[in-house]
Every structure is written in structure tokens, then in C-alpha cells.
Write a protein that holds these residues in place. Structure first.
Motif, PDB file in Angstrom:
ATOM      1  N   TYR B  33       0.849  -1.193   0.000  1.00  0.00           N
ATOM      2  CA  TYR B  33       0.000   0.000   0.000  1.00  0.00           C
ATOM      3  C   TYR B  33       0.885   1.243   0.000  1.00  0.00           C
ATOM      4  CZ  TYR B  33      -4.033  -2.963   0.807  1.00  0.00           C
ATOM      5  OH  TYR B  33      -5.020  -3.908   0.649  1.00  0.00           O
ATOM      6  N   THR B  34       0.334   2.363  -0.476  1.00  0.00           N
ATOM      7  CA  THR B  34       1.113   3.601  -0.546  1.00  0.00           C
ATOM      8  C   THR B  34       0.324   4.733   0.093  1.00  0.00           C
ATOM      9  OG1 THR B  34       0.138   4.427  -2.610  1.00  0.00           O
ATOM     10  CG2 THR B  34       1.958   2.835  -2.806  1.00  0.00           C
ATOM     11  N   SER B  35       0.973   5.889   0.234  1.00  0.00           N
ATOM     12  CA  SER B  35       0.282   7.071   0.756  1.00  0.00           C
ATOM     13  C   SER B  35      -0.545   7.758  -0.318  1.00  0.00           C
ATOM     14  CB  SER B  35       1.293   8.076   1.303  1.00  0.00           C
ATOM     15  OG  SER B  35       2.064   7.486   2.314  1.00  0.00           O
ATOM     16  N   VAL B  36      -0.538   7.196  -1.516  1.00  0.00           N
ATOM     17  CA  VAL B  36      -1.272   7.806  -2.617  1.00  0.00           C
ATOM     18  C   VAL B  36      -2.590   7.046  -2.750  1.00  0.00           C
ATOM     19  CG1 VAL B  36      -1.094   8.606  -4.984  1.00  0.00           C
ATOM     20  CG2 VAL B  36       1.002   8.103  -3.691  1.00  0.00           C
ATOM     21  N   LYS B  37      -3.665   7.696  -2.345  1.00  0.00           N
ATOM     22  CA  LYS B  37      -4.961   7.018  -2.257  1.00  0.00           C
ATOM     23  C   LYS B  37      -5.346   6.347  -3.581  1.00  0.00           C
ATOM     24  CE  LYS B  37      -9.518   7.806  -0.247  1.00  0.00           C
ATOM     25  NZ  LYS B  37     -10.388   7.454  -1.380  1.00  0.00           N
ATOM     26  N   GLY B  38      -5.700   5.056  -3.500  1.00  0.00           N
ATOM     27  CA  GLY B  38      -6.182   4.362  -4.689  1.00  0.00           C
ATOM     28  C   GLY B  38      -5.092   3.877  -5.626  1.00  0.00           C
ATOM     29  N   CYS B  39      -3.821   4.129  -5.275  1.00  0.00           N
ATOM     30  CA  CYS B  39      -2.704   3.672  -6.107  1.00  0.00           C
ATOM     31  C   CYS B  39      -1.860   2.675  -5.323  1.00  0.00           C
ATOM     32  CB  CYS B  39      -1.818   4.843  -6.531  1.00  0.00           C
ATOM     33  SG  CYS B  39      -2.662   6.047  -7.564  1.00  0.00           S
ATOM     34  N   MET B  40      -1.364   1.654  -6.013  1.00  0.00           N
ATOM     35  CA  MET B  40      -0.580   0.624  -5.324  1.00  0.00           C
ATOM     36  C   MET B  40       0.876   0.674  -5.772  1.00  0.00           C
ATOM     37  SD  MET B  40      -1.992  -2.648  -7.521  1.00  0.00           S
ATOM     38  CE  MET B  40      -2.078  -2.514  -9.309  1.00  0.00           C
ATOM     39  N   ALA B  41       1.747   0.133  -4.924  1.00  0.00           N
ATOM     40  CA  ALA B  41       3.135  -0.107  -5.325  1.00  0.00           C
ATOM     41  C   ALA B  41       3.211  -1.566  -5.737  1.00  0.00           C
ATOM     42  CB  ALA B  41       4.075   0.169  -4.162  1.00  0.00           C
ATOM     43  N   VAL B 144      -4.861   6.487 -15.967  1.00  0.00           N
ATOM     44  CA  VAL B 144      -5.472   6.899 -14.699  1.00  0.00           C
ATOM     45  C   VAL B 144      -6.981   7.032 -14.860  1.00  0.00           C
ATOM     46  CG1 VAL B 144      -5.696   8.841 -13.090  1.00  0.00           C
ATOM     47  CG2 VAL B 144      -3.427   8.066 -13.815  1.00  0.00           C
ATOM     48  N   ARG B 145      -7.717   6.409 -13.949  1.00  0.00           N
ATOM     49  CA  ARG B 145      -9.177   6.604 -13.888  1.00  0.00           C
ATOM     50  C   ARG B 145      -9.540   6.801 -12.430  1.00  0.00           C
ATOM     51  NH1 ARG B 145     -10.885   1.987 -18.436  1.00  0.00           N
ATOM     52  NH2 ARG B 145      -9.503   2.839 -20.028  1.00  0.00           N
ATOM     53  N   TRP B 146     -10.222   7.904 -12.170  1.00  0.00           N
ATOM     54  CA  TRP B 146     -10.447   8.311 -10.785  1.00  0.00           C
ATOM     55  C   TRP B 146     -11.554   7.507 -10.115  1.00  0.00           C
ATOM     56  CZ3 TRP B 146      -6.316  10.649  -9.477  1.00  0.00           C
ATOM     57  CH2 TRP B 146      -6.228  11.163  -8.184  1.00  0.00           C
ATOM     58  N   GLU B 147     -11.258   6.247  -9.810  1.00  0.00           N
ATOM     59  CA  GLU B 147     -12.231   5.332  -9.215  1.00  0.00           C
ATOM     60  C   GLU B 147     -12.477   5.711  -7.759  1.00  0.00           C
ATOM     61  OE1 GLU B 147     -13.552   3.045 -11.005  1.00  0.00           O
ATOM     62  OE2 GLU B 147     -12.167   2.618 -12.652  1.00  0.00           O
ATOM     63  N   LYS B 148     -13.703   5.454  -7.298  1.00  0.00           N
ATOM     64  CA  LYS B 148     -14.007   5.730  -5.896  1.00  0.00           C
ATOM     65  C   LYS B 148     -13.592   4.564  -5.007  1.00  0.00           C
ATOM     66  CE  LYS B 148     -17.432   9.288  -6.596  1.00  0.00           C
ATOM     67  NZ  LYS B 148     -17.906   9.052  -8.001  1.00  0.00           N
ATOM     68  N   GLU B 149     -13.955   3.338  -5.436  1.00  0.00           N
ATOM     69  CA  GLU B 149     -13.560   2.153  -4.668  1.00  0.00           C
ATOM     70  C   GLU B 149     -12.448   1.447  -5.416  1.00  0.00           C
ATOM     71  OE1 GLU B 149     -16.075  -0.089  -2.523  1.00  0.00           O
ATOM     72  OE2 GLU B 149     -17.032   1.747  -1.807  1.00  0.00           O
ATOM     73  N   THR B 150     -11.388   1.121  -4.723  1.00  0.00           N
ATOM     74  CA  THR B 150     -10.268   0.487  -5.418  1.00  0.00           C
ATOM     75  C   THR B 150      -9.888  -0.836  -4.751  1.00  0.00           C
ATOM     76  OG1 THR B 150      -8.646   1.694  -4.088  1.00  0.00           O
ATOM     77  CG2 THR B 150      -9.345   2.719  -6.155  1.00  0.00           C
ATOM     78  N   ARG B 151      -9.306  -1.738  -5.570  1.00  0.00           N
ATOM     79  CA  ARG B 151      -8.771  -3.006  -5.065  1.00  0.00           C
ATOM     80  C   ARG B 151      -7.531  -3.342  -5.871  1.00  0.00           C
ATOM     81  NH1 ARG B 151     -12.761  -7.744  -4.306  1.00  0.00           N
ATOM     82  NH2 ARG B 151     -11.008  -8.311  -2.963  1.00  0.00           N
ATOM     83  N   PRO B 152      -6.492  -3.840  -5.209  1.00  0.00           N
ATOM     84  CA  PRO B 152      -5.233  -4.118  -5.904  1.00  0.00           C
ATOM     85  C   PRO B 152      -5.457  -4.928  -7.187  1.00  0.00           C
ATOM     86  CG  PRO B 152      -4.974  -4.549  -3.562  1.00  0.00           C
ATOM     87  CD  PRO B 152      -6.414  -4.184  -3.779  1.00  0.00           C
ATOM     88  N   PHE B 153      -4.846  -4.467  -8.266  1.00  0.00           N
ATOM     89  CA  PHE B 153      -4.906  -5.095  -9.589  1.00  0.00           C
ATOM     90  C   PHE B 153      -6.281  -4.999 -10.258  1.00  0.00           C
ATOM     91  CE2 PHE B 153      -1.394  -7.656  -7.628  1.00  0.00           C
ATOM     92  CZ  PHE B 153      -0.392  -7.091  -8.379  1.00  0.00           C
ATOM     93  N   LEU B 154      -7.374  -5.110  -9.494  1.00  0.00           N
ATOM     94  CA  LEU B 154      -8.696  -5.198 -10.121  1.00  0.00           C
ATOM     95  C   LEU B 154      -9.241  -3.832 -10.493  1.00  0.00           C
ATOM     96  CD1 LEU B 154     -10.213  -7.905  -7.818  1.00  0.00           C
ATOM     97  CD2 LEU B 154      -9.157  -8.189 -10.073  1.00  0.00           C
ATOM     98  N   ARG B 155      -8.968  -2.847  -9.661  1.00  0.00           N
ATOM     99  CA  ARG B 155      -9.519  -1.521  -9.879  1.00  0.00           C
ATOM    100  C   ARG B 155      -8.657  -0.557  -9.084  1.00  0.00           C
ATOM    101  NH1 ARG B 155     -14.286  -0.347 -12.180  1.00  0.00           N
ATOM    102  NH2 ARG B 155     -14.899  -2.531 -12.165  1.00  0.00           N
TER     103      ARG B 155
END
Lengths: 476, 476
Positions: B33-41, B144-155
Motif C-alpha cells: 500500500y502507498t500514501s497515494v490514495k487508490g494507487c498501489m506499489a 489513470v481513472r479516478w475510481e471511488k472504490e479500489t482493489r489491488p490489480f482489479l480496480r
């Protein structure tokens, strides 16, 4: 002989080097302009060079224990601000995202200009113990710096690069990795790109924002200007302290990690153009030539000619080979192949077939030689090696003949104003002299080379005792 | 046996599939997880899977005549707005750059959510004549797509993908390319990822913003939910008309080009996890396993054991092999190798060496077999093929046993509420029925499969005459 019409379409480099560069970039179809100011479209011929650079550099990285990862492209403003020098260096030139969809963001995000802050944020959570060290990570990605003046490959608002980011238990290990990667870059530039480079350390004034020490490889372009071609930074524990990246060492004590970063960019394609190119266009070293051999059939409508051309292509399956069977004239095809920098051209016509031979033409020297058809594979293999080696040698000679020594400001001015190149000169170590040289000659310190010489005892500028020999030059 | 402690750290998939997924993603060290909301490392173990996907897909692309390029990551607002349906679909979910450095931009730039508009802008200048066609370009990049709900790899707000964009002289050729690339994706999913897919066409409601037709490959996850795993769009000449992309054809007439685009993303890694994974962690098909074989020495401090382990590794140089010589217990190493999904584990200890054999354990079935040391290379080669094939077969059986037929809404509800999976049902072709099914069961039309069947004569929802058989399902 190459068709004149096509050749005449590019400006000669002696007349206007900048225009020559632009002409080559466009005529060799490396890039296209876009409606996005300061950003380029990299076309297939340009991107294929980048793929060859990536592949060969990535293999070297993996052999050196580097692992690839991917970090987010956005940096929250508060994260960018954590290391003081770093944010000062980069904040003025980043792009800011302020809206996500229809919502104004609570905190601005910048598009990464470089990713030290993101890796630090990641390492802070991922590193707990000496067992987690070293981390030797790299990513291939795009970055953005909001440049005012842009030029294809050399300076654009968005560019592609790799950025390595490492964390180590000791200062010694970090310094070792910094130098190791610089050496990788230097060897890659020479052995793959056929571009000789000067390895050295940047002065305090020229070092990377936030680094303790920046090392660089500097290449000399055909017009006598320098191009910084790759850098490797040692951060010491500065970022670790700003971000709180600590680990429990074997002695059970909590310590800060020591970090490095290092990168090369699509700028290397600009270096290839400006080191090897000539008035007929691009000249590519075989190791990064998307097409290494072009087979051009002569009188291709005569029976057996095209078949023979394809037979030769099949025999050369160890190389990247194309047959130009379009309906253009041979002269036009020659000129196109030259413009694209294809290392070797094979000419094959009815008479050649009858005589069991073909003609090979070298792009780098223009030399033409006959080759018995049954020796083709061996001859091409030999030529690939010879051309690769000769191109490096030629570039080295050009650099040597354009490297000068200056002992005072008058000599330096004479050189930089009349015969641009690298100027080796002694320096006292103070920034005032650097500033003065920049002001008077628009030249900067390129590096303090690892291979030091004592050219005189006094600083080229102020006459005080000299501490270092420095390479100076006008630069891209 | 695998160490229980490590295994117990993940939730069982029967208990909570979503939590199981998150546990696997983290414990197999695919992301951080990262400090960047909705983005993964994406960590090394995750990125290495992506590199194997990229490499094998890119080879297929090149064999299919695709050339790689790179377009800018920013889209000026006016460019995004040129195609009406497209901007309506994407504008609500893009990130907007409004400042470059300290200057407010005159025109906002969005970070590409997809690059149709940029390719169109490029093609408009690059295509003049039928000789310039077809253009079959692709790029590997981030979007980049500004999704509200995110999940690793899927969204996630940022993800990695490839996007192919082509331009053709005729509608027929564009349709052919659209289907060709869908077939490439399907074959890749089955042969490389060991994931069977349903090929079909999306309904009007579910098609891509701006497309005439969208084709898709749909896979079924272990929990019975569908995952759209790749799409291929035929744009007809809609974008060409909006952007003015015209060419002079052989008949000397000015015509609009016909375009396609197609893409797959890092989401495929999510599919690998959810199709093949089990309660011990990840299970990777050999073709995308960064480590295919792990050699675990037993009683490794006994003389000769580690040497033997490394000797075996050297002999297996055709495969991606690691020796785990850390000081953890064998049981712990087994559990780690299982968590990471390594297809084959080789156990070798003093007794094995004496007997000239070793033990091989398959990750996918748990099966253990003895292997004479001098047959190791042949046995591993055979196992790689067998495992790859068996995993596809197992996934196919799971899909078949979770594919149901519904003839009315009651049946559909029973299935979707009790035994999730694909539901095959007839459809009248109108969107009202689609909306109703979504509202009642939170299920969507996945596709109108190429392989049509006649299950009944009437629509599952309204009872009117049926036009198409559709796959329905809950989806990620």
C-alpha cells in the motif's frame, strides 16, 4: 549512389546543427509533433531504439541484482515537501493535478518528476530489519518536468526513463552501489551505444537536489557541446532522516538506511543522433539498430531477384534484417536506408546472382565491398562487430580532438567561442568561479573526472590554488 | 509439510473471499500500500509476473504486425471533447492537471484514461494516402481513472496496460483486426495464463464509450464472479469523422479511415490470483511464474547438501530456478514457496543424495513424487507442460460446473443468489431487461458469446421473442 532529392531534404550539420538535428529526427521518423505542448509522439523507428536500449540495460541490471517494481505516478504535495533541498529543486517544474473527476482534491498531487519521495515512503514501511536490506529496486516509467524550452529527446515535458532507488545498511555499501551503477552506465554507453564517456563527480552547484554526491557520465556531441548522459546519486542518510526510514541492525540498534538513485532517459537517443549522425541522416551502432541489415534488390522485377533477396534474409536470421521490396527506385531506397541509419546495406541484382556475389555497403564509412554469397553470414557477423568497434573509435577520436586545455580565462574564452568542445581546466573549488565561467562563456562544469590530471597549480578563473581538474563545456 | 503458522496467516477463501484475496496479494508480496490514495506499489514478485505477461504478449503482437510507439500522457481538454460519446464516458473519471510549475495552465490537461484521442490527433497528420495504411500501433503505459472504490490489480486509480490503436482503409479490415486481436487475447489467456475465457460481443449498454462494437473475453473467478479480462473495439469511422482523419485512396478519392483499439491490463494478475489461487496462497502457471522451480535443501548444514542443491540449479538452467538457502526451517520454506505459487518444489537432503534421488512436489495438486537425479531435467520439463495443461483443465472444469442456464427470472435469481457463476439466458435485445436484471440481482450482461445456443425462444426477463443468448453474471 543515394538519391539526391531525399538527401537534400535535410540541412547540413555544418550550416545549422540544430536544424540538422530536427531534420534527422523527423525524416528518420523517430518522432512526430503533437498537440500537447512540449510532448512528443515517439514513432515506431524511435521507440524500437528505446526498446533495444531497455532490453540490454535491463539485462545488465538484473545481472547486477536489480529488481523491477512500479510506484504510483502521483506524489501528494506533503510527501514532496518532506526533503527540503529536493522540493526546492523540483517544485518549480512539476505538473499539478488538482481535480479528480468533478471533485477538487483536498491535497494537490504532482506528476512525478522523479520518485525518491515515493520510494522513501514505500521503504519506510517495507524495511524493518537488516534482513530486509539491501533493497535494489528500479522502475521503467514516464516522468514530467515542466520545461519552458523543449527539444525532441533532449528536453521534453514528459520523457521515458528508468530510475533505480536503493537502500543499504551502511554508507560504504551505498557509495559502492552508486559507483557500480555509474560504471554500468559508462560501459553500456561505450559497448552498446558506441559513445565514449567521461566519468566523474558533479560539483556542489550542479548536483541533484537532495543528494550528497552526484556522479555523471558526460558525452561530447558532434557540435562540441556536452550531453549529461546518465547520473548516479548518493543520498547518504538525508532522505532516510527526512522520511524516518530505520532498521534494526544485527547489533539490535535502530539505524537509518543509506540510499542511492540512478537513471538514464530517452535522451540517450538524442546522444546517438548527435554523436554518430551525418549529413545523410542517422547512423546507428548495430547493437541498437532496429534494422541491422537492409537488402535492396536491383532490377527486382527480373526473375529470381526477389526470391534471392528473401533467401538471403532467411539465411541472416541471426540478425535484424529487412528486404525493401517496395516499388521505389534503388537510389531512393539507398537514401532512405541511410536516413534511418541502417548499419549495412546489401545490394543484389541479376548480375550479382549470376556471379554468385553481392555488394555490401557500410553506413558508417560509406565503404562498399563485394562479398561471395556463400560467405554472407560470416561477413555480416564480422561487419557488425567491426562497425560497432569503429564507431566507438571514431567517436573517441572526435572527442579527443575536441578536448582542450585552458590555463586562464582568455584561453578558455578562445576555445569556447571558436572551437567548442570539452575544456579541461583547474579549479579552486568555489562556486563564484563556476558562476563567473557560466556568465562569461555560457559554459558549465560538466564534472570532476575520476581520472584527475594536474594541468597547473592555479584555478583557471581566480588564480588561487587549484583543488580539482574539471571538465567544462557548453551543454544541452 | 508446509509450516502451519504461515498458512494460518491467510483467511480461507470459503470464509471470506475478498479478505482471502487481499491476504494473498500482501503475503505473496505482490503489492504494497502507498500514501497515494487508490494507487498501489507493485513489488518485485508482482512486477515480475507483469514482465512475463508483457514479454509473451509483445512477442505475439510483433508476430501479428504490431509496432510499438509512445504518445503523450496528457490530453488537452479540447482534444478529449472531440468525440461526444467518448468524452461523456470518460470526463467524470479523469484526473486534471491545472498548474505547470507555478503557472496556471490556459487549458486543462487530463491524464490519459485511454488514448484514442491522442492517436487520432497523431493519425490526422501522419496519414495522407492509402500507402500510409494500415497503421497498427500499440503502447505499453500507465493510465489513470479516478475510481471511488479500489482493489489491488482489479480496480486502481492508476494501472498499467497496453493499448493498441489501428487505422485501416476499409471497414472490413478494421473488423478483421478487432477480431484478430480478441483471438490473440483469448489464446494468450488460455495458453499462457491457463485461464479459459468466453469470447463474445458486449451489448450496446456495456460497450466502450465511442465504439461501434466492443468484443470481450470473460473469465470466471473461483468465487463465481466474472472478470472482463480484455477488450477489443471497432470504432468504424466515428473517431475519424470527429478528428478529420482522411486519406486519398487508390481511386483518388478522399476517404475516412476505420479504426480499432484493444487492451489488457495488470488486472490479469488479479485474474491469475482468483482463478488459480487456494488457501495456501498463489498458484502460478509455469509460463508466468517468475520462479518456476524452488530447490529446498533438507539438513542443509550437512556436508554436500548445499553443493548438490546448486549443482541441480545449474543443471536446470533452461528454467527459472532458485535455491532457498536461508536459515529458515524447511517447513517454513515450503509454506513460503506455496504462498508465492512456485509451480514445483524440489526437496533434496542427505538421504536423497545417497539414494541418487530427490522429491518433487507440485504446487497445483500437492502431489509428491520421487525422481532419480539423473532424470531431473526431463522430469521438470515434463512437469512444466503437465502443470500448465492441468491448470487450464481444472479452471475449465470449474467454469463448466459453475455455468448455469436460466429460463426465467426466478431461476436466474435462484442461481445468482445461491450459487454464483455464469448464467446463460436468452435475451430480447432491449436495455430495459438488462437494467431490470442489474437492479434485481446486481448482475450484468457479460457478453453475447460467439458460440450461440438456443436455450428457449423467449427473453429470460420480459418473455418476448429472444434474439441472443447472453452470458450474465456478477462481476468485478
Amino acid at each position: 549512389m543515394a538519391d539526391k532529392k531525399m538527401v537534400e531534404q535535410i540541412t547540413s550539420m555544418e550550416e545549422d546543427f540544430a536544424q540538422w538535428y530536427t531534420d534527422v529526427v523527423l525524416k528518420a521518423e523517430l518522432i512526430g509533433y503533437t498537440s500537447v505542448k512540449g510532448c512528443m509522439a515517439i514513432k515506431p523507428a524511435g521507440y524500437a531504439i528505446w526498446e533495444l536500449i531497455q532490453k540490454q540495460l535491463d539485462e545488465r541490471f538484473k545481472a547486477a541484482g536489480v529488481q523491477n517494481v512500479y510506484m504510483p505516478m502521483f506524489i501528494p504535495e506533503s510527501l514532496l515537501e518532506k526533503e527540503k533541498d529536493h522540493v526546492e529543486g523540483f517544485a518549480p517544474e512539476v505538473a499539478w493535478v488538482t481535480y479528480g473527476g468533478l471533485q477538487k482534491l483536498q491535497e494537490r498531487l504532482c506528476v512525478r518528476p522523479t520518485s525518491e519521495t515515493l520510494f522513501c515512503d514505500f521503504y519506510k514501511n517495507d524495511i524493518q530489519s537488516y534482513r530486509d536490506l539491501p533493497k535494489v529496486y528500479n522502475q521503467w516509467c514516464n516522468v514530467v518536468r515542466w520545461e519552458k524550452e523543449t527539444r525532441p529527446f533532449l528536453r521534453s515535458r514528459e520523457f521515458l526513463w528508468q530510475e533505480g532507488h536503493t537502500a543499504h545498511a551502511t554508507a560504504e555499501e551505498a557509495e559502492e552501489r552508486t559507483i557500480q551503477m555509474l560504471n554500468e552506465y559508462a560501459d553500456f554507453a561505450e559497448q552498446v551505444l558506441a559513445i565514449p564517456v567521461i566519468k566523474g563527480r558533479k560539483t556542489e552547484k550542479e548536483k541533484f537536489a537532495g543528494a550528497e554526491a552526484t556522479y555523471t557520465i558526460e558525452a561530447l556531441m558532434h557540435d562540441g557541446k556536452a550531453l549529461q548522459s546518465g547520473t548516479s546519486h548518493n543520498f547518504g542518510d538525508g532522505f532516510a532522516k527526512a522520511f524516518g526510514i530505520q532498521f534494526t541492525d544485527k547489533d539490535n540498534k535502530l539505524k537509518y538506511v543509506h540510499q542511492t538513485s540512478w537513471g538514464v532517459t530517452t535522451r540517450l537517443i538524442g546522444a546517438l543522433i548527435m554523436v554518430h549522425g551525418d549529413n545523410s541522416g542517422l547512423v546507428l551502432p548495430p547493437k541498437v539498430a532496429p534494422t541491422q541489415v537492409v537488402i535492396i534488390p536491383i532490377q527486382q522485377r527480373k526473375e529470381g531477384v526477389l526470391d534471392k533477396a528473401y533467401e538471403l534474409k532467411d539465411r541472416l536470421s541471426n540478425f535484424r534484417v529487412k528486404v525493401d521490396d517496395t516499388d521505389k527506385s534503388p537510389g531512393w531506397k539507398f537514401a532512405e536506408a541511410e536516413m534511418r541509419g541502417i548499419p549495412v546495406r546489401v545490394e543484389i541484382g541479376p548480375k550479382d546472382i549470376e556471379a554468385g556475389k553481392c555488394v555490401l555497403a557500410r553506413r558508417d564509412t560509406g565503404e562498399k565491398l563485394e562479398c561471395a554469397l556463400d560467405e554472407l553470414e560470416a561477413k555480416i557477423a564480422e561487419l557488425m562487430e567491426t562497425i560497432q568497434k569503429d564507431m566507438l573509435e571514431k567517436a573517441r577520436k572526435h572527442r579527443e580532438s575536441h578536448t582542450y586545455v585552458a590555463k586562464n580565462m582568455e584561453e578558455m574564452g578562445n576555445i569556447l567561442n571558436n572551437t567548442p568542445g570539452f575544456v579541461k581546466a583547474m579549479w579552486c573549488g568555489c562556486q563564484e568561479c563556476e558562476d563567473k565561467i557560466k556568465e562569461q562563456f555560457a559554459a558549465t562544469s560538466r564534472c570532476m573526472p575520476f581520472e584527475q590530471e594536474t594541468l597547473s597549480d592555479t584555478c583557471v578563473c581566480c588564480g588561487k590554488p587549484a583543488k580539482k581538474m574539471v571538465y567544462w563545456g557548453k551543454a544541452y
